[in-house]
Scaffold this motif. Sequence first.
Motif, PDB file in Angstrom:
ATOM      1  N   VAL A  79      34.808  47.681  32.973  1.00 56.05           N
ATOM      2  CA  VAL A  79      35.111  46.094  33.520  1.00 56.05           C
ATOM      3  C   VAL A  79      34.201  45.662  34.864  1.00 56.05           C
ATOM      4  CG1 VAL A  79      36.237  45.039  31.412  1.00 56.05           C
ATOM      5  CG2 VAL A  79      37.285  45.698  33.519  1.00 56.05           C
ATOM      6  N   ASP A  80      33.735  44.482  35.280  1.00 58.44           N
ATOM      7  CA  ASP A  80      33.865  44.311  36.917  1.00 58.44           C
ATOM      8  C   ASP A  80      34.109  43.750  37.296  1.00 58.44           C
ATOM      9  OD1 ASP A  80      31.123  44.982  35.965  1.00 58.44           O
ATOM     10  OD2 ASP A  80      30.751  43.111  34.753  1.00 58.44           O
ATOM     11  N   GLY A  81      35.416  43.533  36.908  1.00 59.61           N
ATOM     12  CA  GLY A  81      37.208  42.872  37.304  1.00 59.61           C
ATOM     13  C   GLY A  81      38.245  43.614  37.266  1.00 59.61           C
ATOM     14  N   PHE A  82      39.418  42.336  37.801  1.00 61.86           N
ATOM     15  CA  PHE A  82      40.172  42.444  37.066  1.00 61.86           C
ATOM     16  C   PHE A  82      41.149  41.121  37.992  1.00 61.86           C
ATOM     17  CE2 PHE A  82      42.501  47.517  36.126  1.00 61.86           C
ATOM     18  CZ  PHE A  82      41.841  47.242  34.448  1.00 61.86           C
ATOM     19  N   ASP A  83      41.556  40.071  37.118  1.00 63.61           N
ATOM     20  CA  ASP A  83      42.053  39.131  37.422  1.00 63.61           C
ATOM     21  C   ASP A  83      43.510  38.973  37.192  1.00 63.61           C
ATOM     22  OD1 ASP A  83      40.207  36.904  38.667  1.00 63.61           O
ATOM     23  OD2 ASP A  83      39.239  37.731  36.399  1.00 63.61           O
ATOM     24  N   ILE A  84      44.153  39.283  38.371  1.00 64.03           N
ATOM     25  CA  ILE A  84      45.495  39.556  38.404  1.00 64.03           C
ATOM     26  C   ILE A  84      46.521  37.248  38.475  1.00 64.03           C
ATOM     27  CG2 ILE A  84      45.183  41.777  39.007  1.00 64.03           C
ATOM     28  CD1 ILE A  84      46.424  40.682  41.766  1.00 64.03           C
ATOM     29  N   LEU A  90      49.558  42.966  40.684  1.00 61.68           N
ATOM     30  CA  LEU A  90      48.550  43.618  41.685  1.00 61.68           C
ATOM     31  C   LEU A  90      48.945  45.322  41.981  1.00 61.68           C
ATOM     32  CD1 LEU A  90      46.873  43.528  44.240  1.00 61.68           C
ATOM     33  CD2 LEU A  90      48.471  42.544  45.811  1.00 61.68           C
ATOM     34  N   THR A  91      50.387  45.016  41.479  1.00 60.56           N
ATOM     35  CA  THR A  91      51.099  46.614  41.901  1.00 60.56           C
ATOM     36  C   THR A  91      49.884  46.954  40.673  1.00 60.56           C
ATOM     37  OG1 THR A  91      52.957  45.472  42.880  1.00 60.56           O
ATOM     38  CG2 THR A  91      52.823  47.919  41.874  1.00 60.56           C
ATOM     39  N   MET A  92      50.224  47.038  39.762  1.00 62.43           N
ATOM     40  CA  MET A  92      49.210  47.825  38.310  1.00 62.43           C
ATOM     41  C   MET A  92      48.566  47.386  38.021  1.00 62.43           C
ATOM     42  SD  MET A  92      51.540  44.600  35.044  1.00 62.43           S
ATOM     43  CE  MET A  92      53.151  44.364  35.565  1.00 62.43           C
ATOM     44  N   ALA A  93      47.100  46.507  38.630  1.00 56.27           N
ATOM     45  CA  ALA A  93      46.034  47.248  39.222  1.00 56.27           C
ATOM     46  C   ALA A  93      45.485  47.986  39.427  1.00 56.27           C
ATOM     47  CB  ALA A  93      45.170  45.641  39.622  1.00 56.27           C
ATOM     48  N   ILE A 103      39.421  42.811  42.230  1.00 57.31           N
ATOM     49  CA  ILE A 103      40.268  42.145  41.737  1.00 57.31           C
ATOM     50  C   ILE A 103      40.897  40.878  42.377  1.00 57.31           C
ATOM     51  CG2 ILE A 103      43.033  42.129  41.708  1.00 57.31           C
ATOM     52  CD1 ILE A 103      42.838  45.243  42.519  1.00 57.31           C
ATOM     53  N   SER A 104      40.818  39.767  41.744  1.00 58.78           N
ATOM     54  CA  SER A 104      40.698  38.608  42.708  1.00 58.78           C
ATOM     55  C   SER A 104      42.696  37.756  41.460  1.00 58.78           C
ATOM     56  CB  SER A 104      39.800  37.866  41.515  1.00 58.78           C
ATOM     57  OG  SER A 104      39.915  37.609  40.403  1.00 58.78           O
ATOM     58  N   PHE A 105      43.000  37.298  42.591  1.00 61.32           N
ATOM     59  CA  PHE A 105      44.105  36.914  42.085  1.00 61.32           C
ATOM     60  C   PHE A 105      44.829  35.490  41.856  1.00 61.32           C
ATOM     61  CE2 PHE A 105      49.320  36.884  44.435  1.00 61.32           C
ATOM     62  CZ  PHE A 105      49.694  36.148  43.431  1.00 61.32           C
ATOM     63  N   ALA A 106      44.555  34.760  40.629  1.00 58.94           N
ATOM     64  CA  ALA A 106      44.568  32.991  40.518  1.00 58.94           C
ATOM     65  C   ALA A 106      46.050  32.861  40.095  1.00 58.94           C
ATOM     66  CB  ALA A 106      43.988  32.577  39.463  1.00 58.94           C
ATOM     67  N   GLY A 107      46.577  31.853  40.640  1.00 56.98           N
ATOM     68  CA  GLY A 107      47.877  31.329  39.794  1.00 56.98           C
ATOM     69  C   GLY A 107      48.719  30.479  40.979  1.00 56.98           C
ATOM     70  N   PRO A 108      49.553  29.600  40.409  1.00 54.77           N
ATOM     71  CA  PRO A 108      49.763  28.192  41.583  1.00 54.77           C
ATOM     72  C   PRO A 108      51.281  28.902  42.171  1.00 54.77           C
ATOM     73  CG  PRO A 108      50.381  27.718  39.479  1.00 54.77           C
ATOM     74  CD  PRO A 108      49.153  28.684  39.066  1.00 54.77           C
ATOM     75  N   GLY A 109      51.835  28.936  43.212  1.00 55.81           N
ATOM     76  CA  GLY A 109      53.069  29.251  43.634  1.00 55.81           C
ATOM     77  C   GLY A 109      52.649  30.426  44.287  1.00 55.81           C
ATOM     78  N   LYS A 110      52.148  31.080  44.561  1.00 53.68           N
ATOM     79  CA  LYS A 110      51.563  32.575  45.040  1.00 53.68           C
ATOM     80  C   LYS A 110      52.716  32.336  46.312  1.00 53.68           C
ATOM     81  CE  LYS A 110      47.193  33.468  44.088  1.00 53.68           C
ATOM     82  NZ  LYS A 110      46.745  31.754  43.710  1.00 53.68           N
ATOM     83  N   ARG A 111      53.399  33.513  46.352  1.00 55.37           N
ATOM     84  CA  ARG A 111      55.007  33.437  47.741  1.00 55.37           C
ATOM     85  C   ARG A 111      53.822  33.864  48.820  1.00 55.37           C
ATOM     86  NH1 ARG A 111      60.335  35.633  46.078  1.00 55.37           N
ATOM     87  NH2 ARG A 111      59.790  37.161  47.269  1.00 55.37           N
ATOM     88  N   ASP A 112      54.801  34.107  49.469  1.00 63.78           N
ATOM     89  CA  ASP A 112      53.976  34.414  51.161  1.00 63.78           C
ATOM     90  C   ASP A 112      54.145  36.381  51.059  1.00 63.78           C
ATOM     91  OD1 ASP A 112      53.776  32.385  52.279  1.00 63.78           O
ATOM     92  OD2 ASP A 112      55.551  32.414  54.006  1.00 63.78           O
TER      93      ASP A 112
END
Length: 408
Positions: A79-84, A90-93, A103-112
């Motif tokens: 596949v062309d990308g993983f969405d996390i 992120l560690t798994m990807a 890799i792209s990262f979506a989701g509310p409440g991302k911690r610092d």
Amino acid sequence: MKPMGAIPTDFATQPLAIAGRTAEDWVAAAGDTPLFVYDMAVVAARIARFRAAFGGIDLHYAIKANPFAPLLAAMAPLVDGFDIASGGELTMALAAEKPPATISFAGPGKRDDELTAAIEAGITINLESASEATRALGIADRIGVTPRLAIRVNPEIELRGSGMRMGGRASPFGIDADRAATVARDVIAAGADWRGLHIFAGSQALDAGAIIETQAATMALAGRLAEQIGVMPPLVNLGGGFGIPYFPGEVPLDLAAIGEALRETRANRSPALGDTRFAIELGRWLVGEAGVYLTRVIDRKESRGETFLVVDGGLHHQLAATGNLGTVVRRNYPVSIATASADTATETVSVVGPLCTPLDRLADRVTLPIAQTGDLVAVFMAGAYGLTASPTAFLGHSYPRELLAGHS
Ligand SMILES: Cc1ncc(COP(=O)(O)O)c(C=O)c1O
């Protein structure tokens, strides 16, 4: 008697064979039940079907659907990308050796600490709010890395008929469409590596017409935003939402029709998207039908005229099949007696798990081959939102095993 969903054609053999081996073989290979087996050949065939229908469109896998490490490693090159959706994903990807730029990262409440790890790794962050943009830029500045940033848009559009709508309303997901261009211009002006737009309108849709309509509206929205932003988005992630038929009467999506319509939609896109790449982001459609949950009959009992097969697996591993993961009306997933031969007589039974709650019911009054203690029950459609979407710690039962089949 109540109906159940159709058994996926890849597994419609009696007794059950998965990747050419019996269910007992797989249990012996794993060591015990309960057990999830994922057939990689089924996943690879889905990816090939996507490629045939959507030439020129990137395919991203939303790993939340199933992050089993051997599965991720096998899918990474296909596949062309993983969405996390978290630092853990992120560690798994990265462990699956997916290149960070894909890799792209979506989701509310991302911690610092999650933003920091994502920026350090060089993955794309789909920003969910103006304040998240400010935090990401601040962290990037502090650690001296140019962040790869995209805007997740909360569209006016909703995916009609989808099991989970994520657009067209007030939402914790994404930046409202009427404010998205402003935030995009701000992050570009701040020197971020501008990655584009992510627009996800819903999930588990089986109506091709609804998906076609949503993709067209998403493309139009992306065009308007690109015009307002004034810098071409390198990538527009058009969302996904492709559903799979879990229940009686549901039919698989007409992929060719969606691919055909998207080709036309794309050909007519705004010039502001002239050189933009497009991606579709899928979870369950890629892996859901590839998974089989195998559980052994521990007891067979009669109560007030009904027969129960009590098995060693249940809602603590496969919550969705018991109807307790976001369904209003409980319906039966497809199940079978994996060890029964084709000529076994049938009966009406309920398949229940070992938990002390009436919610732990994997199948409600279905017709199955007659089974005894020691037989194996197969619960199909178990490849997505199975183990990792279930309350495994509840009541202290053992953790299930997992295996990847059909992969050399
Ligand atoms: C942003 C995003 N991408 C992808 C998915 C995967 O959806 P599905 O597994 O139904 O394809 C979801 C589901 O919640 C999501 O929220």
